[in-house]
Scaffold this active site. Structure first.
Site, PDB file in Angstrom:
ATOM      1  N   LYS A  94    -108.335  10.241  -6.980  1.00 14.66           N
ATOM      2  CA  LYS A  94    -108.251   9.694  -5.628  1.00 14.66           C
ATOM      3  C   LYS A  94    -109.437  10.190  -4.812  1.00 14.66           C
ATOM      4  O   LYS A  94    -109.883  11.334  -4.971  1.00 14.66           O
ATOM      5  CB  LYS A  94    -106.929  10.129  -5.006  1.00 14.66           C
ATOM      6  CG  LYS A  94    -106.620   9.538  -3.643  1.00 14.66           C
ATOM      7  CD  LYS A  94    -105.237   9.991  -3.190  1.00 14.66           C
ATOM      8  CE  LYS A  94    -104.874   9.484  -1.814  1.00 14.66           C
ATOM      9  NZ  LYS A  94    -103.518   9.934  -1.409  1.00 14.66           N
ATOM     10  N   SER A 153    -100.610   6.279   0.131  1.00 17.21           N
ATOM     11  CA  SER A 153    -102.054   6.184   0.305  1.00 17.21           C
ATOM     12  C   SER A 153    -102.828   6.235  -1.006  1.00 17.21           C
ATOM     13  O   SER A 153    -104.002   5.919  -1.053  1.00 17.21           O
ATOM     14  CB  SER A 153    -102.539   7.324   1.218  1.00 17.21           C
ATOM     15  OG  SER A 153    -102.387   8.584   0.575  1.00 17.21           O
ATOM     16  N   SER A 163     -96.726   9.012  -1.036  1.00 18.92           N
ATOM     17  CA  SER A 163     -97.999   8.402  -1.399  1.00 18.92           C
ATOM     18  C   SER A 163     -98.354   8.456  -2.872  1.00 18.92           C
ATOM     19  O   SER A 163     -99.370   7.911  -3.267  1.00 18.92           O
ATOM     20  CB  SER A 163     -99.138   9.021  -0.590  1.00 18.92           C
ATOM     21  OG  SER A 163     -99.647   8.044   0.284  1.00 18.92           O
TER      22      SER A 163
END
Length: 574
Positions: free
Chosen positions: A124, A205, A229
């Site tokens: 990420k 996210s 997330s």
């Protein structure tokens, strides 16, 4: 770039039977043909659903090299992500191929670091790498010089022999900028799409992490979670997502929201693959850069961390288990399709030998009426972010106040679709007098909810609930459409939660989440792998542009009005 490697090892690997789509093709007649067409049309189709163990076995026998594997994944990224419109990748590692060659040389010399040797993994975009790649949390305000050193989890992956293939897109600042954001959108990367239906949202996210893994653009990926997330993108993108106990994995070198609730965990296509990644990234001794790795979120003693989490993978893992099936506001009743898949999942558990009892989550009304979690996150964000930014040089900002000013100065790109109300609230620092009490309430409500839930009916091994509803059509103007969630009790407690694909609604993935107390990952992996084997709920993505117009008519609606009102906007999917 050619569609397949030209090397001999690449051609040998092409002949292997790695396409395991029978479960997906049988899952829904509406999409079965589309699945088959996409699998055959995509470049390097032999990577479809290939597991880490399968890839490692091919490299062990000489049918594949890490260099050839990286080339094939890069070809798929070019076709599916860049030209195909998925948009899950922020950037690629320019050194990935040279690193792969070095690892191939190590293997040839007789040194294999372990199960991840030569396996391409994505990170990420809020996880530091001390290399040529950026760490931006999706914001143009952090574009500049790369981070000075690897995040602890990134270093652990490298030490295990994994190849960091690139950085994935995310909801900017891990979805902690606006109350009206579109999950998967960032100023740097723009909107990530859903690999099943491209006009649908990937949830946030850790949007790009789950989307890239689901699309078979890498073997697995790392995401981060504060509340939802990892598991929400796993639900929306049809992946396994493990949100570990807070402190089991280090947050050092990760752009933060909250040191109380942040954690780092894997996205993968199977429970075994997720367990293999978790094995590599856990902190077995205290990380001096993250004090949470020295203790437990409950304040009790930290147990010995298992040497290998894959040992708990068990296709019969549900046999004899006692599972509490959660029902109630926000958890169920907001989506007819979600409730239907949940009912089928519970029946599959019973058929696999589990005792499943319906229960209500203790203290749910108190949690939904409480502002403690948002107070904790807002208070900690400013301080934790400023501490992180102090480690960065050569970027435009040094503080949260600088980030707010940067966004205002670049409103045409950063503030085009939604604002920065959360940033401004955190900078104003209105909760200094409330923080200490809120921190106690936040952790206490979460731990009591899970612990007392596990004590119901004479003792339960785990609680289970739908993770989220079917993913919504992306709407940059109005933002996300969240109907329900189940991540918040574990987020507040710092406890682990695992999403496993359970089925689909009109070809859109739906998952269920297993949850239990601190450091219960071994038990949850056993149960999750047992469910995975019993239900076979993962669907291979089709990359449709929109849902077909001839989908079955709804049988009526049981949608609720969404998350119950709170004193402040609901916290979820951060």
């Amino acid at each position: 770039m050619s569609d397949t490697p030209t090397s001999d090892e690449g051609r040998r690997f092409d002949r292997k039977k790695f396409i395991g789509m029978s479960a997906a093709a049988a899952a829904t007649p509406m999409v079965a043909g589309a699945v088959a067409r996409r699998a055959s049309a995509a470049p390097a189709a032999q990577l479809e659903e290939a597991t880490i163990a399968q890839l490692q076995a091919e490299m062990t026998t000489g049918g594949l090299t890490a260099h050839a594997l990286v080339q094939m994944y890069l070809t798929r990224i070019d076709a599916i992500d860049r030209r195909g419109g998925l948009n899950s990748m922020l950037e690629l590692n320019p050194d990935a191929q040279s690193i792969a060659k070095e690892l191939d040389a190590e293997r040839k010399a007789g040194r294999v670091r372990g199960p991840l040797h030569g396996i391409p993994i994505t990170l990420k975009g809020n996880i530091d790498t001390g290399d040529k790649m950026q760490t931006t949390a999706g914001s143009l305000a952090l574009v500049g010089a790369p981070a000075a050193q690897d995040a602890t989890v990134a270093k652990k992956l490298r030490d295990a022999g994994a190849i960091i293939l690139g950085k994935t897109n995310l909801s900017e600042w891990a979805n902690f900028r606006s109350f009206h954001s579109s999950s998967g959108w960032s100023g740097q990367g723009r909107q990530t799409n859903n690999p099943y239906v491209l006009d649908r949202n990937p949830c946030g996210s850790s949007s790009g992490s789950a989307a890239a893994v689901s699309a078979n653009l890498c073997a697995a990926g790392l995401g981060t979670e504060t509340d939802g997330s990892i598991v929400c993108p796993a639900n929306a993108n049809g992946t396994v997502g493990i949100k570990p106990t807070v402190g089991l994995t280090s947050r050092a070198g990760v752009v933060p929201i909250s040191h109380t609730q942040d954690t780092v965990g894997p996205h993968a296509r199977t429970v075994a693959d997720a367990a293999a990644i978790l094995t590599a990234i856990v902190s077995r001794t205290a990380d001096p850069r993250d004090s949470a790795t020295a203790g437990s979120p409950t304040g009790g003693a930290r147990p010995t961390v298992p040497a290998n989490y894959t040992q708990f993978v068990d296709p019969n893992g549900l046999r004899g288990a006692r599972i509490g099936a959660l029902h109630g506001p926000v958890l169920t009743g907001y989506s007819e399709e979600t409730d239907g898949v949940y009912a089928e999942a519970l029946q599959a558990m019973r058929a696999a030998g589990a005792t499943v009892v319906d229960v209500e989550l203790p203290h749910l009304d108190e949690i939904l009426a409480s502002s403690a979690e948002i107070i904790v996150l807002v208070f900690e964000f400013k301080r934790d972010l400023n501490a992180y930014l102090a480690t960065r040089t050569g970027v435009p900002i040094r503080t949260l106040a600088d980030a707010i000013a940067f966004n205002n100065a670049h409103a045409d790109t950063e503030l085009k679709w939604f604002g920065q109300e959360l940033f401004e609230l955190a900078e104003a620092d209105p909760f200094a007098a409330d923080y200490a009490a809120a921190l106690v309430e936040d952790r206490s409500l979460g731990t009591r909810a899970i612990d007392e839930g596990l004590a119901l009916m004479g003792g339960l091994d785990a609680l289970v609930a739908p993770t989220d509803g079917p993913c919504w059509t992306t709407d940059l103007v109005n933002g996300d459409l969240f109907l329900g969630a189940s991540s918040f009790p574990c987020a507040m407690a710092g406890y682990p939660i695992i999403n496993v694909p359970a089925g689909n609604a009109f070809g859109l993935p739906l998952g269920i989440s297993f949850m239990a107390s601190a450091f219960s990952e071994p038990k949850l992996i056993k149960l999750a792998s047992g469910f995975e084997a019993a239900k076979k709920g993962r669907l291979v993505p089709q990359f449709l542009t929109s849902l077909p117009k001839d989908v079955p008519a709804r049988r009526g609606s049981s949608k609720s009005k969404g998350l119950p009102s709170r004193k402040l906007p609901a916290v979820s999917h951060l």
